[in-house]
Design an enzyme around this catalytic site. Structure first.
Site, PDB file in Angstrom:
ATOM      1  N   PHE A  31      36.977  32.810  45.015  1.00 50.28           N
ATOM      2  CA  PHE A  31      38.253  33.109  45.663  1.00 50.28           C
ATOM      3  C   PHE A  31      38.466  34.603  45.898  1.00 50.28           C
ATOM      4  CE2 PHE A  31      38.931  32.544  41.066  1.00 50.28           C
ATOM      5  CZ  PHE A  31      39.478  33.771  40.712  1.00 50.28           C
ATOM      6  N   ARG A  56      56.323  33.657  36.517  1.00 48.34           N
ATOM      7  CA  ARG A  56      55.583  32.670  37.318  1.00 48.34           C
ATOM      8  C   ARG A  56      56.069  31.256  37.060  1.00 48.34           C
ATOM      9  NH1 ARG A  56      49.777  35.421  35.996  1.00 48.34           N
ATOM     10  NH2 ARG A  56      49.633  36.877  37.756  1.00 48.34           N
ATOM     11  N   ASN A  77      50.959  33.572  43.190  1.00 51.08           N
ATOM     12  CA  ASN A  77      51.660  33.674  41.904  1.00 51.08           C
ATOM     13  C   ASN A  77      52.489  34.944  41.751  1.00 51.08           C
ATOM     14  OD1 ASN A  77      49.565  35.428  41.453  1.00 51.08           O
ATOM     15  ND2 ASN A  77      48.659  34.297  39.751  1.00 51.08           N
ATOM     16  N   LYS A 115      53.326  41.063  44.411  1.00 46.68           N
ATOM     17  CA  LYS A 115      52.370  40.772  45.479  1.00 46.68           C
ATOM     18  C   LYS A 115      53.117  40.439  46.786  1.00 46.68           C
ATOM     19  CE  LYS A 115      49.008  38.931  42.131  1.00 46.68           C
ATOM     20  NZ  LYS A 115      48.228  37.732  41.727  1.00 46.68           N
ATOM     21  N   HIS A 156      51.364  40.714  39.647  1.00 52.82           N
ATOM     22  CA  HIS A 156      50.165  41.105  38.899  1.00 52.82           C
ATOM     23  C   HIS A 156      50.572  41.955  37.710  1.00 52.82           C
ATOM     24  CE1 HIS A 156      46.405  43.027  37.764  1.00 52.82           C
ATOM     25  NE2 HIS A 156      47.087  44.151  37.750  1.00 52.82           N
ATOM     26  N   TYR A 192      40.754  44.305  42.378  1.00 57.13           N
ATOM     27  CA  TYR A 192      40.271  43.062  41.757  1.00 57.13           C
ATOM     28  C   TYR A 192      38.750  43.066  41.565  1.00 57.13           C
ATOM     29  CZ  TYR A 192      44.747  40.522  41.865  1.00 57.13           C
ATOM     30  OH  TYR A 192      46.036  40.084  41.623  1.00 57.13           O
ATOM     31  N   GLU A 221      43.943  50.824  36.544  1.00 59.01           N
ATOM     32  CA  GLU A 221      44.800  50.398  37.655  1.00 59.01           C
ATOM     33  C   GLU A 221      45.888  51.430  37.959  1.00 59.01           C
ATOM     34  OE1 GLU A 221      43.958  45.657  36.805  1.00 59.01           O
ATOM     35  OE2 GLU A 221      45.970  46.433  36.428  1.00 59.01           O
ATOM     36  N   ARG A 242      52.585  40.759  30.085  1.00 61.30           N
ATOM     37  CA  ARG A 242      51.848  39.541  30.455  1.00 61.30           C
ATOM     38  C   ARG A 242      52.607  38.290  30.005  1.00 61.30           C
ATOM     39  NH1 ARG A 242      46.889  39.453  33.386  1.00 61.30           N
ATOM     40  NH2 ARG A 242      46.084  37.913  31.914  1.00 61.30           N
TER      41      ARG A 242
HETATM   42  P1  ATP Z   1      46.646  39.098  37.992  1.00 67.23           P
HETATM   43  O1  ATP Z   1      45.374  39.886  37.747  1.00 67.23           O
HETATM   44  O2  ATP Z   1      46.962  38.940  39.450  1.00 67.23           O
HETATM   45  O3  ATP Z   1      47.783  39.620  37.179  1.00 67.23           O
HETATM   46  P2  ATP Z   1      45.805  37.152  36.095  1.00 67.23           P
HETATM   47  O4  ATP Z   1      45.358  38.335  35.299  1.00 67.23           O
HETATM   48  O5  ATP Z   1      46.779  36.225  35.477  1.00 67.23           O
HETATM   49  O6  ATP Z   1      46.408  37.602  37.474  1.00 67.23           O
HETATM   50  P3  ATP Z   1      43.097  36.837  36.998  1.00 67.23           P
HETATM   51  O7  ATP Z   1      42.093  35.994  36.341  1.00 67.23           O
HETATM   52  O8  ATP Z   1      43.005  38.326  36.841  1.00 67.23           O
HETATM   53  O9  ATP Z   1      44.550  36.322  36.556  1.00 67.23           O
HETATM   54  O10 ATP Z   1      43.087  36.470  38.534  1.00 67.23           O
HETATM   55  C1  ATP Z   1      43.609  37.354  39.498  1.00 67.23           C
HETATM   56  C2  ATP Z   1      44.295  36.570  40.573  1.00 67.23           C
HETATM   57  O11 ATP Z   1      43.345  35.774  41.243  1.00 67.23           O
HETATM   58  C3  ATP Z   1      45.334  35.574  40.085  1.00 67.23           C
HETATM   59  O12 ATP Z   1      46.600  36.162  39.904  1.00 67.23           O
HETATM   60  C4  ATP Z   1      45.373  34.564  41.199  1.00 67.23           C
HETATM   61  O13 ATP Z   1      46.238  34.986  42.243  1.00 67.23           O
HETATM   62  C5  ATP Z   1      43.946  34.574  41.690  1.00 67.23           C
HETATM   63  N1  ATP Z   1      43.227  33.447  41.115  1.00 67.23           N
HETATM   64  C6  ATP Z   1      42.826  33.305  39.843  1.00 67.23           C
HETATM   65  N2  ATP Z   1      42.195  32.134  39.658  1.00 67.23           N
HETATM   66  C7  ATP Z   1      42.195  31.530  40.869  1.00 67.23           C
HETATM   67  C8  ATP Z   1      41.710  30.298  41.361  1.00 67.23           C
HETATM   68  N3  ATP Z   1      41.083  29.451  40.564  1.00 67.23           N
HETATM   69  N4  ATP Z   1      41.912  30.013  42.667  1.00 67.23           N
HETATM   70  C9  ATP Z   1      42.535  30.861  43.476  1.00 67.23           C
HETATM   71  N5  ATP Z   1      43.032  32.053  43.088  1.00 67.23           N
HETATM   72  C10 ATP Z   1      42.863  32.379  41.800  1.00 67.23           C
HETATM   73 MG    MG Z   2      44.163  39.832  36.077  1.00 68.04          MG
END
Ligand code: ATP
Ligand code: MG
Length: 137
Positions: free
Chosen positions: A57, A102, A112, A9, A115, A49, A126, A85
């Protein structure tokens, strides 16, 4: 062979963590089959997303993903979706184990740095969203 979509990211790129992230996947034994640097539009980030579109968010998340260069990659290998993951660690870096990307390199959930696709269906979607077939080896 299984493939997954991984992206560094904008915060990870800006902090100079591209090579660190690539080397963790590479040293594990996974194969890089596609890579490019892109600045996604906010609309494109929202597509990426889309599953989170009802989250509070979502807007900030889409804005952030489109705020600068992203390194989009496809990695290949046995179990790469699930194990990728594991290499990445929990969504919230406060809960990611030390030793994960992370856990070692990030502090807050909104920054974080990386992705990774969360399952076979999202991996396929994706990869198709970010890459044309001819961009993959
Ligand atoms: P990613 O999809 O980015 O790999 P992830 O699968 O671990 O992350 P998701 O639930 O898909 O988590 O959330 C996507 C992204 O949204 C997270 O990586 C984070 O940057 C953001 N995010 C998730 N939860 C929150 C939150 N509570 N507040 C702010 N941002 C959040
Ligand atoms: Mg995700």
């Amino acid at each position: 062979l299984e493939r997954t979509f991984i992206a560094v990211k904008p915060d990870g790129v800006q902090r100079g963590l591209i090579s660190e992230i690539i080397s963790r996947f590479e040293r594990k034994g996974y194969k890089l089959v596609g890579i490019k640097v892109v600045v996604p539009s906010k609309e494109f980030a929202g597509k990426h997303y889309h599953a989170l579109k009802d989250k509070p968010f979502f807007n900030g998340l889409s804005e952030f993903l489109s705020s600068g260069p992203v390194v989009a990659m496809v990695w290949e290998g046995e179990g790469v979706i699930t194990y990728g993951r594991k290499l990445i660690g929990a969504t919230d870096p406060q809960k990611s184990e030390p030793g994960t990307i992370r856990g070692d390199l990030a502090v807050v959930v909104g920054r974080n740095i990386i992705h990774g696709s969360d399952g076979p269906e999202t991996a396929k979607d994706e990869i198709n969203l970010w890459f044309k077939p001819e961009e993959l080896v």
